[in-house]
Design a protein around this motif. Structure first.
Motif, short mmCIF file in Angstrom:
data_model
loop_
_atom_site.label_atom_id
_atom_site.label_comp_id
_atom_site.label_asym_id
_atom_site.label_seq_id
_atom_site.Cartn_x
_atom_site.Cartn_y
_atom_site.Cartn_z
N GLU A 45 -2.33 -49.39 51.65
CA GLU A 45 -3.39 -49.10 50.68
C GLU A 45 -3.97 -47.71 50.91
O GLU A 45 -4.24 -46.97 49.95
N ASN A 46 -4.17 -47.36 52.18
CA ASN A 46 -4.71 -46.03 52.49
C ASN A 46 -3.75 -44.92 52.08
O ASN A 46 -4.17 -43.89 51.55
N ILE A 47 -2.46 -45.13 52.30
CA ILE A 47 -1.46 -44.14 51.86
C ILE A 47 -1.52 -44.00 50.34
O ILE A 47 -1.52 -42.89 49.81
N ALA A 48 -1.56 -45.14 49.64
CA ALA A 48 -1.60 -45.12 48.17
C ALA A 48 -2.85 -44.38 47.68
O ALA A 48 -2.77 -43.58 46.74
N CYS A 75 7.02 -52.24 54.92
CA CYS A 75 6.90 -52.40 53.48
C CYS A 75 7.31 -51.09 52.82
O CYS A 75 7.50 -50.08 53.51
N ILE A 76 7.45 -51.13 51.53
CA ILE A 76 7.84 -49.96 50.75
C ILE A 76 6.83 -49.78 49.63
O ILE A 76 6.40 -50.76 49.02
N LEU A 77 6.46 -48.54 49.36
CA LEU A 77 5.64 -48.21 48.20
C LEU A 77 6.52 -47.45 47.22
O LEU A 77 7.08 -46.40 47.56
N SER A 78 6.63 -47.98 46.00
CA SER A 78 7.47 -47.39 44.96
C SER A 78 6.61 -47.02 43.76
O SER A 78 5.91 -47.87 43.22
N PRO A 79 6.67 -45.75 43.34
CA PRO A 79 5.95 -45.37 42.12
C PRO A 79 6.44 -46.19 40.92
O PRO A 79 7.59 -46.63 40.88
N THR A 80 5.54 -46.41 39.96
CA THR A 80 5.89 -47.12 38.73
C THR A 80 5.79 -46.15 37.56
O THR A 80 5.38 -45.01 37.73
N ASN A 124 -3.46 -40.67 45.52
CA ASN A 124 -4.23 -40.74 44.26
C ASN A 124 -3.82 -41.87 43.32
O ASN A 124 -4.03 -41.77 42.12
N PHE A 125 -3.26 -42.95 43.86
CA PHE A 125 -2.99 -44.12 43.04
C PHE A 125 -4.26 -44.95 42.96
O PHE A 125 -5.03 -45.04 43.92
N LYS A 126 -4.49 -45.55 41.80
CA LYS A 126 -5.71 -46.33 41.57
C LYS A 126 -5.48 -47.84 41.70
O LYS A 126 -6.42 -48.58 41.95
N VAL A 127 -4.23 -48.28 41.53
CA VAL A 127 -3.91 -49.70 41.59
C VAL A 127 -2.65 -49.90 42.43
O VAL A 127 -1.67 -49.18 42.27
N LEU A 128 -2.71 -50.90 43.31
CA LEU A 128 -1.51 -51.31 44.04
C LEU A 128 -1.10 -52.66 43.46
O LEU A 128 -1.94 -53.56 43.33
N MET A 129 0.16 -52.77 43.05
CA MET A 129 0.65 -54.03 42.50
C MET A 129 1.86 -54.48 43.31
O MET A 129 2.45 -53.69 44.04
N MET A 173 -0.46 -46.42 39.13
CA MET A 173 -0.08 -47.64 39.83
C MET A 173 1.13 -47.40 40.72
O MET A 173 2.08 -46.72 40.35
N ILE A 174 1.07 -47.99 41.92
CA ILE A 174 2.22 -47.97 42.83
C ILE A 174 2.52 -49.42 43.21
O ILE A 174 1.62 -50.26 43.26
N GLN A 175 3.80 -49.71 43.44
CA GLN A 175 4.22 -51.08 43.75
C GLN A 175 4.55 -51.21 45.22
O GLN A 175 5.31 -50.41 45.77
#
Length: 149
Positions: free
Chosen positions: A99-102, A63-68, A106-111, A73-75
């Motif tokens: 989720e743990n990486i996010a 999967c990929i985590l992309s800042p918004t 210091n991200f508060k929401v994963l979308m 929030m991270i996507q």
């Protein structure tokens, strides 16, 4: 045994990740990746799940985590698990790792923009649908959120 790690953009593992995403997510829809699309991933967090058997290790999920634009929030994008290993808990473990990486970043929401057919999977992991169904890449999706704190 399944292990997880962050991949380096452009590496051999990243190329395997693109191939897996292409096979699972794009080809069934008649789509391919453009170089321009892939170049947008250079600053993303690229997560790979690796299966090791008899000293051979292969990428089986990602999967990929992309800042918004919202700094809290991270996507999560481009979630894929090898078709031969789906239903064995690898997807759940990838989500937990992401989720743990996010949280650590210091991200508060994963979308995410979840495919409608996968919404139940994400709901079991604590995600909620936020808004109405919409079409992306020609198929129904929902925006889904989970608070990480």
């Amino acid at each position: 045994m399944i292990t997880f790690r962050i991949l380096e953009y452009g590496s051999c593992d990243y190329k395997d990740m693109v191939a897996l995403r292409d096979k699972i997510l794009r080809k069934p829809l008649g789509l391919t990746f453009s170089e321009e699309y892939l170049q947008q991933e250079i600053n993303d967090i690229l997560i790979g799940a690796f299966y090791t058997e008899q000293e051979k290790t292969s990428l089986v999920g990602c999967c990929i985590l992309s800042p918004t634009e919202n700094q809290d929030m991270i996507q999560l994008r481009q979630m894929a698990v090898s078709s031969t290993l789906q239903g064995k808990g690898i997807g759940r473990d990838i989500i937990i790792y992401a989720e743990n990486i996010a949280r650590n970043e210091n991200f508060k929401v994963l979308m995410m923009h979840a495919r409608k057919e996968a919404a139940g999977f994400y709901e079991k992991l604590g995600y909620s649908i936020a808004g109405k169904e919409f079409t992306e890449v020609g198929i129904p999706h929902y925006e889904m959120h989970k608070n990480l704190i």
